[in-house]
Design a protein around this motif. Structure first.
Motif, PDB file in Angstrom:
ATOM      1  N   UNK A   9     -14.512  -1.654  -0.334  1.00  0.00           N
ATOM      2  CA  UNK A   9     -13.747  -0.581   0.299  1.00  0.00           C
ATOM      3  C   UNK A   9     -13.533  -0.882   1.787  1.00  0.00           C
ATOM      4  N   UNK A  10     -14.613  -1.314   2.453  1.00  0.00           N
ATOM      5  CA  UNK A  10     -14.514  -1.632   3.882  1.00  0.00           C
ATOM      6  C   UNK A  10     -13.527  -2.780   4.109  1.00  0.00           C
ATOM      7  N   UNK A  30       0.815  -1.220   0.000  1.00  0.00           N
ATOM      8  CA  UNK A  30       0.000   0.000   0.000  1.00  0.00           C
ATOM      9  C   UNK A  30       0.850   1.272   0.000  1.00  0.00           C
ATOM     10  N   UNK A  31       2.100   1.146   0.416  1.00  0.00           N
ATOM     11  CA  UNK A  31       2.994   2.313   0.367  1.00  0.00           C
ATOM     12  C   UNK A  31       3.838   2.322  -0.909  1.00  0.00           C
ATOM     13  N   UNK A  70     -13.652  -7.240  11.875  1.00  0.00           N
ATOM     14  CA  UNK A  70     -15.068  -6.929  11.609  1.00  0.00           C
ATOM     15  C   UNK A  70     -15.222  -6.372  10.191  1.00  0.00           C
ATOM     16  N   UNK A  71     -14.323  -5.441   9.834  1.00  0.00           N
ATOM     17  CA  UNK A  71     -14.383  -4.851   8.494  1.00  0.00           C
ATOM     18  C   UNK A  71     -14.163  -5.922   7.416  1.00  0.00           C
ATOM     19  N   UNK A  79     -10.533  -2.961  -7.290  1.00  0.00           N
ATOM     20  CA  UNK A  79     -10.099  -1.572  -7.161  1.00  0.00           C
ATOM     21  C   UNK A  79     -10.579  -1.000  -5.825  1.00  0.00           C
ATOM     22  N   UNK A  80     -11.801  -1.372  -5.434  1.00  0.00           N
ATOM     23  CA  UNK A  80     -12.332  -0.908  -4.153  1.00  0.00           C
ATOM     24  C   UNK A  80     -11.490  -1.434  -2.985  1.00  0.00           C
ATOM     25  N   UNK A  81     -11.027  -2.697  -3.078  1.00  0.00           N
ATOM     26  CA  UNK A  81     -10.150  -3.243  -2.022  1.00  0.00           C
ATOM     27  C   UNK A  81      -8.925  -2.336  -1.851  1.00  0.00           C
ATOM     28  N   UNK A  82      -8.304  -2.025  -2.993  1.00  0.00           N
ATOM     29  CA  UNK A  82      -7.079  -1.227  -2.935  1.00  0.00           C
ATOM     30  C   UNK A  82      -7.367   0.192  -2.465  1.00  0.00           C
ATOM     31  N   UNK A  83      -8.497   0.731  -2.903  1.00  0.00           N
ATOM     32  CA  UNK A  83      -8.855   2.092  -2.472  1.00  0.00           C
ATOM     33  C   UNK A  83      -9.004   2.120  -0.956  1.00  0.00           C
ATOM     34  N   UNK A  84      -9.666   1.120  -0.390  1.00  0.00           N
ATOM     35  CA  UNK A  84      -9.843   1.047   1.060  1.00  0.00           C
ATOM     36  C   UNK A  84      -8.506   0.938   1.778  1.00  0.00           C
ATOM     37  N   UNK A  85      -7.641   0.082   1.259  1.00  0.00           N
ATOM     38  CA  UNK A  85      -6.324  -0.104   1.871  1.00  0.00           C
ATOM     39  C   UNK A  85      -5.482   1.154   1.805  1.00  0.00           C
TER      40      UNK A  85
END
Lengths: 135, 154
Positions: free
Chosen positions: A85-86, A31-32, B109-110, B142-148
């Motif tokens: 996203x979560x 992520x970095x 939980x997330x 893409x959403x996974x990465x955006x969240x991370x």
């Protein structure tokens, strides 16, 4: 049959663990953008998966049970983006996606049991509020 | 040679091997690779799921993922204890004590909530879904990465 799935899981778990994609430090570096390891593992897995699927389709192979192979994708919902996203946040916090939670536990990383407990509560929470969420 | 096995496995070894599970599971018994739905199997074991319609529905179909997940844990055990020349740290020290453990629980939980809402995780959407060239799975990935990224930078 369940025994075969178990063995398949063992192999999957060994690969996850030995390539360290179950490591919080690797996820952090992904992520970095400090290390290409995770990206390359995921990208090459997809490349091999996609290539295999193309071949299976081309040859019209069937499963060992002689069934037509299931190439159907998952039905899209609004949850793909919101839930995704979560999950991404959870992935960055814990350094584990669902597979790695199990391999961390097996590797003796006991805090991963806490991650798993949280995940099960999260699933239960989702099933409780599911009908009120946009899909 | 021993380094190649007992050291960290390179991406060009691990990635293609992981990808090979896509055709393998399809050919064995028409199963699509996926792990996060195994949580529902565990949920139905540990939590009062009788009244939960959602937990009931997929239980039979995804029963195999229970055994797959147990196998993954066993694989982690074998890799860490018999296939590693030195111990590898997978989590920072802060996660072995409070409040780190609480953070792990919240992250969990997330993960549970998010993967069920998204109907898949890194294996089901990123590897399996993209192997099928199923574009909604790309959105999820893409959403996974955006969240991370959001968590990492904010």
């Amino acid at each position: 049959m369940n025994f075969i799935y178990g063995i398949t899981g063992v192999l999957f778990g060994i690969i996850l663990t030995k390539s360290e994609v179950v490591s919080w430090f690797r996820i952090e570096k992904m992520f970095r953008f400090q290390e290409a390891h995770m990206y390359l593992v995921i990208a090459s897995a997809i490349a091999v998966g996609a290539f295999s699927v193309a071949i299976l389709k081309k040859l019209q192979l069937r499963s060992l049970q002689r069934e037509k192979l299931n190439f159907a994708g998952k039905t899209e919902t609004k949850g793909f983006v919101i839930g995704g996203f979560l999950f991404g946040i959870g992935w960055a916090i814990t350094g584990a996606c669902p597979g790695p939670i199990f391999s961390q536990i097996g590797a003796g990383v006991w805090p991963a049991l806490v991650t798993l407990s949280g995940a099960l509560c999260g699933v239960y929470l989702y099933s409780t509020v599911r009908s009120k969420l946009p899909h | 040679m021993s380094d190649a096995i007992f050291g960290t496995w390179e991406w060009y070894v691990a990635g293609p091997l992981l990808g090979a599970f896509v055709p393998l599971l399809l050919l064995i018994n028409n199963r699509q690779l996926g792990i996060s739905s195994s949580f529902m199997q565990f949920c139905s074991l540990f939590l009062p799921a009788k009244s939960q319609q959602f937990l009931q529905v997929d239980r039979q179909k995804d029963r195999w993922k229970f055994y797959f997940a147990i196998g993954i844990a066993l694989g982690g055990f074998i890799a860490a204890n018999f296939l590693s020349s030195e111990k590898v740290a997978f989590l920072p020290g802060k996660y072995y004590e409070m409040p780190g453990l609480l953070l792990l629980f919240c992250g969990g939980i997330l993960i549970g909530f998010g993967t069920r809402y998204a109907n898949g995780c890194t294996s089901g959407h990123a590897i399996m879904g993209l192997s099928l060239l199923h574009w909604p799975s790309l959105k999820a990935t893409i959403a996974f990465f955006a969240g991370g990224l959001a968590y990492t930078y904010f």
